[in-house]
Structure formats: structure tokens, C-alpha cells
Design an enzyme around this catalytic site. Structure first.
Site, PDB file in Angstrom:
ATOM      1  CG  HIS A 193      -2.164  -0.935   0.755  1.00  0.00           C
ATOM      2  ND1 HIS A 193      -2.186  -2.264   1.107  1.00  0.00           N
ATOM      3  CD2 HIS A 193      -3.243  -0.728  -0.035  1.00  0.00           C
ATOM      4  CE1 HIS A 193      -3.258  -2.813   0.571  1.00  0.00           C
ATOM      5  NE2 HIS A 193      -3.914  -1.914  -0.125  1.00  0.00           N
ATOM      6  NE  ARG A 300      -6.437   1.035  -2.357  1.00  0.00           N
ATOM      7  CZ  ARG A 300      -5.982   1.133  -3.608  1.00  0.00           C
ATOM      8  NH1 ARG A 300      -5.939   2.309  -4.194  1.00  0.00           N
ATOM      9  NH2 ARG A 300      -5.560   0.060  -4.253  1.00  0.00           N
ATOM     10  NE  ARG A 336     -11.203  -1.228  -0.708  1.00  0.00           N
ATOM     11  CZ  ARG A 336      -9.935  -1.481  -1.054  1.00  0.00           C
ATOM     12  NH1 ARG A 336      -9.662  -2.402  -1.955  1.00  0.00           N
ATOM     13  NH2 ARG A 336      -8.953  -0.806  -0.531  1.00  0.00           N
ATOM     14  CD  GLU A 435      -9.656  -7.277  -2.848  1.00  0.00           C
ATOM     15  OE1 GLU A 435      -8.687  -6.521  -2.788  1.00  0.00           O
ATOM     16  OE2 GLU A 435     -10.532  -7.344  -1.952  1.00  0.00           O
ATOM     17  CG  ASN A 458      -3.253  -3.992  -6.471  1.00  0.00           C
ATOM     18  OD1 ASN A 458      -2.824  -4.053  -7.616  1.00  0.00           O
ATOM     19  ND2 ASN A 458      -3.761  -2.888  -5.965  1.00  0.00           N
ATOM     20  CG  ASP A 459      -5.283  -8.083  -1.897  1.00  0.00           C
ATOM     21  OD1 ASP A 459      -4.182  -8.341  -1.379  1.00  0.00           O
ATOM     22  OD2 ASP A 459      -6.019  -7.178  -1.494  1.00  0.00           O
ATOM     23  NE  ARG A 469      -0.994  -5.622  -1.990  1.00  0.00           N
ATOM     24  CZ  ARG A 469      -2.214  -5.097  -2.073  1.00  0.00           C
ATOM     25  NH1 ARG A 469      -3.288  -5.839  -1.918  1.00  0.00           N
ATOM     26  NH2 ARG A 469      -2.390  -3.831  -2.341  1.00  0.00           N
ATOM     27  CB  CYS A 506     -10.366  -0.999  -8.811  1.00  0.00           C
ATOM     28  SG  CYS A 506     -10.726  -2.249  -7.583  1.00  0.00           S
TER      29      CYS A 506
HETATM   30  C1  PEP Z   1      -6.535  -4.874  -5.059  1.00  0.00           C
HETATM   31  O1  PEP Z   1      -6.321  -5.761  -4.229  1.00  0.00           O
HETATM   32  O2  PEP Z   1      -6.293  -4.980  -6.273  1.00  0.00           O
HETATM   33  C2  PEP Z   1      -7.126  -3.600  -4.622  1.00  0.00           C
HETATM   34  C3  PEP Z   1      -7.468  -2.657  -5.484  1.00  0.00           C
HETATM   35  O3  PEP Z   1      -7.240  -3.409  -3.277  1.00  0.00           O
HETATM   36  P1  PEP Z   1      -6.007  -2.938  -2.356  1.00  0.00           P
HETATM   37  O4  PEP Z   1      -4.854  -2.645  -3.254  1.00  0.00           O
HETATM   38  O5  PEP Z   1      -6.482  -1.763  -1.586  1.00  0.00           O
HETATM   39  O6  PEP Z   1      -5.774  -4.168  -1.520  1.00  0.00           O
HETATM   40 MG    MG Z   2      -7.084  -5.578  -2.217  1.00  0.00          MG
END
Ligand code: PEP
Ligand code: MG
Length: 578
Positions: A193, A300, A336, A435, A458-459, A469, A506
Site C-alpha cells: 500500500h 479506499r 468500498r 481479490e 493486487n490481491d 505483495r 481497480c
Molecule cells: C486490489 O487488491 O487490487 C485492490 C485494489 O485493493 P487494495 O490494493 O487496496 O488491496
Molecule cells: Mg485488495
């Protein structure tokens, strides 16, 4: 001094040249030296001065803590003061300075470690825990001695490049772009993050440098290239000239992209996709609109929670959501629900330490467990829906039961609001993030029940490939072009469209121009990204034809490795002027 080149992971684009300021949380593992006989008196005086500073700081903290957390908790800080004033703690350090010619730092470090190990080996658990207090006192003392103390990130008021072992997301959100021109960290993965927030803030960043960063001193000149992931310490004149030219070119390229902010994302053969922004505040929303966002694909909300000292109440949240919705007018805003846990902590929400926080008590799991917190947030979101086009989205859903319970709570909240005569959008859409691989695999079943999906790559990448990650050591495995990911994406889009449901993305993949041709061919309805990426992605879409992208997808679906797919995407992009 010779020029040193370091390489890490470039997570937020842009070149910056500037002076270093270090942000150190801990002095653990640092090596401190000796001094000459003549310096002994000076070192003892430095130690006494540092101790006085610490006592003063601790007194202030105790006063502050008594008001914010109460006298009982303030007692913990009082205990730290007792260590400092203990008749053997600092005097033992003085002995090491005068007998062994240790510098004040080295003496403090040794005694702190010695006292810590005494506590750590005590049979009683309460006493063992006191080792952490000794460490905190030690850090404070060393900070006062080295002069690295007291950097409050939000207070930095000079143009600098920040260097740190690591930055927590809570640190990153405090960074002021006007002064912090770039940052570099030793640790961190490309979708941590901290990395994501640096992009949102538009601060160039290189993370995961590993060894070498600890050698850099305050005031040294550094070049940070957030695109290539290269940092150059003490650059030579020629290097500075080359990078200054690159910076000027970046500015030119940026202005060439400017026109795309107001353009639609339409391919040459007329296929249009919606472009959203990932944001955290109303200010971000304004910036996103300026950059060409056609909606908010991801708000977020945890950023709102992270900027407070205690849980934000309904009124506070309602105001923030309504402000954002009003900035966006009739454009959609996907809000979210709280996604805390993993690498995002809230100091006031005491979540016990876990072995695997990303697999643990986070996001929707925490919200379903702490229902009053969830209800407060849903009430605020629903009330804001009366002012525009709001959608609710749950993060980290992993099974249908979770979705059904969360959706059920939305219905309960609607009922409450109706009974109170509060207005909200009765037809508000409720969707989920994809995710977790189980959801991508069962997309067909979910598509029957949810109103929409948004894929969080991302997740999804970290869970599908079992690659943390946050971990720079295995960053080479973290790749959204892995064929397993492409296959899951295809499954989700097909399942969603079969039920006539909207599916966006996203995660970071949506803002990667090299991935965009593939995402268009897969049929995503919306791509949502950091506002800073929007113009480039719109430019990319305007250079390509959907037909060509579809043929590209056919080829890609025959490929078995991430590397083959990446190379294919790179050559497609360069052939199409991207
Ligand atoms: C993701 O996991 O792709 C996402 C957008 O959420 P975050 O990056 O806040 O975990
Ligand atoms: Mg995520």
C-alpha cells in the site's frame, strides 16, 4: 565521493534530483564506533544532553497521553521515564564511554541491548514484555544523539528526498508532495500500500532497494528514477546533466498527454471503455476529475479511517462521502467498505498480531465480526447515496455466505434509514471485489447474486500465485501477466457478462498501459486506476484497434509463461506507438 548506483522496484513514475533526509524508526542493528581519549568529556556531555531531551519529550508525551488515552495508559510511558532515570542505566553508559572510549551512541546501544536481554530472559511474562519499553527508550535516546530524532513526516517543510528502511501506509499518507519530492525505501513490494499510495499522491518512489541504502547520509544528493527503479547517490556532473535532460523530456511527454484528460477512452475502431479513478479523499476526487476520470472505481475508505485518531463516526464519514459524491456530480462513485488489516493498520483498532495478516482478520471479515463499525459505515454510505450515483462494494469476499451476510446487513441498514425517514438511493447497487481466487473460480455463482464486480488484481495476484505483495525478495514472481491470472480474468468477465453484470478492474493491472490492450479484448467494462495513470491509459486506448487486441488475446491465451506474455505485450505496444 564516488557515484553509487542502487536498483530497486520503481513503483511511482518520475525523476527527481534532491537532497536526502533520512527517516529512521529504529537504530537497531546499527554499528557505532569508538572515540579518542580527548573526546570522552564531550561524549558524556552529549549523553547527558540527549537524556535531558528525552526526559522532556517523555514528559510532554505523558501529558498528551493523559488527555487522549487516560492516566492508566499514560503510566506505560511513565515506566519508560523510570528507565532513563534509573541510577544504573545512563551511568553504566558513562562508564563505557570513559573506560572503553565508546562513543555515546555505542555505549547507549550496548547498555540498551544488555538491559533488554536481562528482561527478555525473566521468567515472568509481564517483566519480559518490559524489554520493548527498554528498546523504545533506547531508540529515543539514540535518536536524540544522532540528531535523526523528531522527524514528523507531516512537518517536513523543505524540498527533500526521503529515505527510510520502510514506510508504513500511515506514514505514506502524511507525505506532502510539495516538500517530499520522492522517496526510497529498503523494503517493500510493488503493490504494497505504500507503493500504491505513492502513485496516488504522485510522488516518484523506488522501493525494495535492499542493502546499500543504509550508507546514504542526510544532505547527500540523490537522483531517484521511479520509472526504472534506479537511484544514484552522489551523482557526477555528467549524470546530473543526463537526468536533468530526462526530467525535461518527462515534462514534455506529460504536456503531450495533457489533451487526453478531456478525451474519451475510445479505440481507433470505436470501442469505448469507462475510465475510473482510485481515490481516498475529496481532494483526490477533484484531482481525478482534472486528470480525466469518468467516475470513481474505488474509494479506499480506509484512508479516511487512517487519517483519524479514533473511529470516525457516522456524521464524519457521511460528510466525506457526500463531499466526494458532490465533486463527481452524476458520475458513478464506488465506495468500498473498510479494508483494514494486511499491511494497513489502525493504531486505535487493536488487532492482535497474526502470523499471516494478509490471510487473516482483515477487510470484510473484520467488518462482519465488528458489526456496529460496519453498520455505521453503511449508514453513512447509504445516506450519501441520496446525493449522487453511489455503489457499495465489499473487499476480500471469499465465499458466498460472506457476501450474503454482508448484503443482508445492507438491507437491515436500509430498513433502519427508512424507519427514520432518512433518504437514500433505494436502487443502490451492491457489488464485490474479486481479490480471492475462490471468487474468480466461482464467478458464475456470484454473478447471479451480485450487482457488479471489480477485480482487485493486487490481491488476486498475491493469492493466486502465493506471492506476498510486500516482499521484495520474491517480487520477480509477482506478475499480472502470469497465464493463471489471465485465465481467471477471462472466467470472471465471461461469467459476469453471461448474467448481464458490469465488471470493472481497480487493481494495479488496470493502470498498466502494457496490459490495457489485453484488458480491452477480455471485455472489461471499466478500468479504474491512480489518477496519475489516466491520461497515459486514455492515450494508449486511442492508439489501438479492438480487432487487433482480440487477435492478440488469442495468441496470449496459447502462451504458458508470464515472460512470454510480457514480451508479446511489449512488442504489441511498441508496434502501436504506446
Ligand atoms: C486490489 O487488491 O487490487 C485492490 C485494489 O485493493 P487494495 O490494493 O487496496 O488491496
Ligand atoms: Mg485488495
Amino acid at each position: 565521493m564516488a557515484e553509487i548506483r542502487l536498483s530497486g522496484i520503481g513503483v511511482s513514475e518520475g525523476i527527481r534530483i534532491g537532497k536526502v533526509i533520512r527517516y529512521d524508526h529504529s537504530f537497531h542493528n546499527q554499528q557505532f564506533g569508538n572515540v579518542s581519549v580527548e573526546d570522552v568529556a564531550r561524549e558524556i556531555k552529549r549523553l547527558a544532553d540527549a537524556k535531558a531531551i528525552c526526559v522532556q519529550e517523555i514528559n510532554q508525551l505523558i501529558e498528551q497521553a493523559q488527555q487522549t488515552v487516560g492516566a492508566e495508559k499514560a503510566g506505560v510511558i511513565q515506566a519508560q521515564k523510570s528507565f532513563l532515570l534509573d541510577p544504573s542505566f545512563c551511568p553504566e553508559m558513562e562508564k563505557l564511554i570513559s573506560k572503553k572510549m565508546f562513543s555515546a551512541e555505542k555505549a547507549a546501544d550496548q547498555i540498551v541491548k544488555k538491559v533488554m536481554s536481562i528482561f527478555e530472559n525473566m521468567p515472568n511474562e509481564y517483566m519480559r514484555e518490559r524489554a520493548a519499553d527498554v528498546r523504545d527508550v533506547g531508540n529515543r535516546l539514540l535518536a536524540a544523539l544522532t540528531g535523526a530524532k523528531g522527524i514528523n513526516l507531516g512537518d517536513i517543510r523543505e524540498a527533500v528526498i526521503l529515505i527510510a528502511e520502510d514506510l508504513a501506509p500511515t506514514d505514506t499518507v502524511q507525505l506532502n508532495k510539495k516538500y517530499i519530492h520522492a522517496f526510497v525505501t529498503q523494503k517493500g513490494g510493488k503493490t504494497s500500500h505504500t507503493a500504491i499510495f505513492s502513485k496516488t499522491l504522485g510522488i516518484p518512489a523506488v522501493i525494495g532497494i535492499g542493502v546499500g541504502l543504509d550508507q546514504i547520509q542526510d544532505g547527500e544528493t540523490i537522483i531517484v528514477d521511479g520509472t526504472s527503479g534506479i537511484c544514484i547517490v552522489n551523482p557526477e556532473e555528467d549524470t546530473i546533466r543526463i537526468y536533468s535532460e530526462k526530467m525535461a523530456k518527462e515534462v514534455n511527454d506529460e504536456s503531450a498527454l495533457e489533451a487526453y484528460a478531456s478525451k474519451e477512452a475510445v479505440t481507433k475502431d470505436g470501442y469505448r471503455v469507462e475510465i475510473g479513478a482510485n481515490i481516498g479523499t475529496a481532494t483526490d476526487a477533484l484531482y481525478a476529475v482534472e486528470q480525466g476520470a469518468e467516475g470513481i472505481g474505488l474509494l479506499r475508505t480506509e484512508l479516511i479511517y487512517m487519517s483519524e485518531d479514533s473511529l470516525p463516526d457516522e456524521a464524519r464519514q457521511f460528510k466525506v462521502y457526500r463531499d466526494i459524491v458532490e465533486v463527481m456530480g452524476d458520475k458513478p462513485v464506488i465506495i468500498r467498505t473498510l479494508d483494514i488489516g494486511g499491511d494497513k493498520e489502525l493504531s486505535y483498532l487493536k488487532i492482535p498480531k497474526e502470523m499471516n495478516p494478509f490471510l487473516g482478520y482483515r477487510a470484510i471479515r473484520l467488518c462482519l465480526d465488528q458489526k456496529p463499525l460496519f453498520v455505521t459505515q453503511l449508514r453513512a454510505i447509504l445516506r450519501a447515496s441520496a446525493y449522487g450515483k453511489v455503489k457499495v462494494m465489499f473487499p476480500m469476499i471469499s465465499c458466498l455466505e460472506e457476501w450474503r451476510i454482508a448484503k443482508g446487513i445492507v438491507e437491515e441498514v436500509k430498513e433502519q434509514l427508512r424507519a427514520e425517514g432518512n433518504s437514500f438511493d433505494e436502487g443502490i447497487e451492491v457489488g464485490i471485489m474479486v481479490e480471492v481466487p475462490s471468487v474468480a473460480i466461482l464467478a458464475k455463482q456470484f454473478a447471479i447474486e451480485v450487482d457488479f464486480f471489480s477485480i482487485g488484481t493486487n490481491d488476486l495476484v498475491q493469492y493466486t500465485l502465493a506471492v506476498d505483495r510486500m516482499n521484495e525478495k520474491i517480487d520477480y514472481l509477482y506478475d499480472h501477466f502470469n497465464p493463471a491470472i489471465i485465465s481467471l480474468l477471462q472466467n470472471v468477465v465471461t461469467a459476469a457478462h453471461a448474467e448481464g453484470k458490469f465488471v470493472g478492474m481497480c487493481g494495479g493491472m488496470a493502470g498498466d498501459p502494457k496490459a490495457v490492450p489485453l484488458l480491452l479484448a477480455l471485455g472489461l467494462d471499466e478500468l479504474s486506476m491512480s489518477a496519475t495513470a489516466i491520461r497515459k491509459v486514455k492515450h494508449t486506448i486511442n492508439q489501438i484497434e479492438l480487432e487487433k487486441c482480440r487477435r492478440l488475446l488469442e495468441d496470449v491465451l496459447q502462451m504458458n509463461t508470464a515472460q512470454d506474455i510480457r514480451l508479446k505485450m511489449e512488442s504489441f505496444c511498441s508496434e502501436n506507438g504506446i
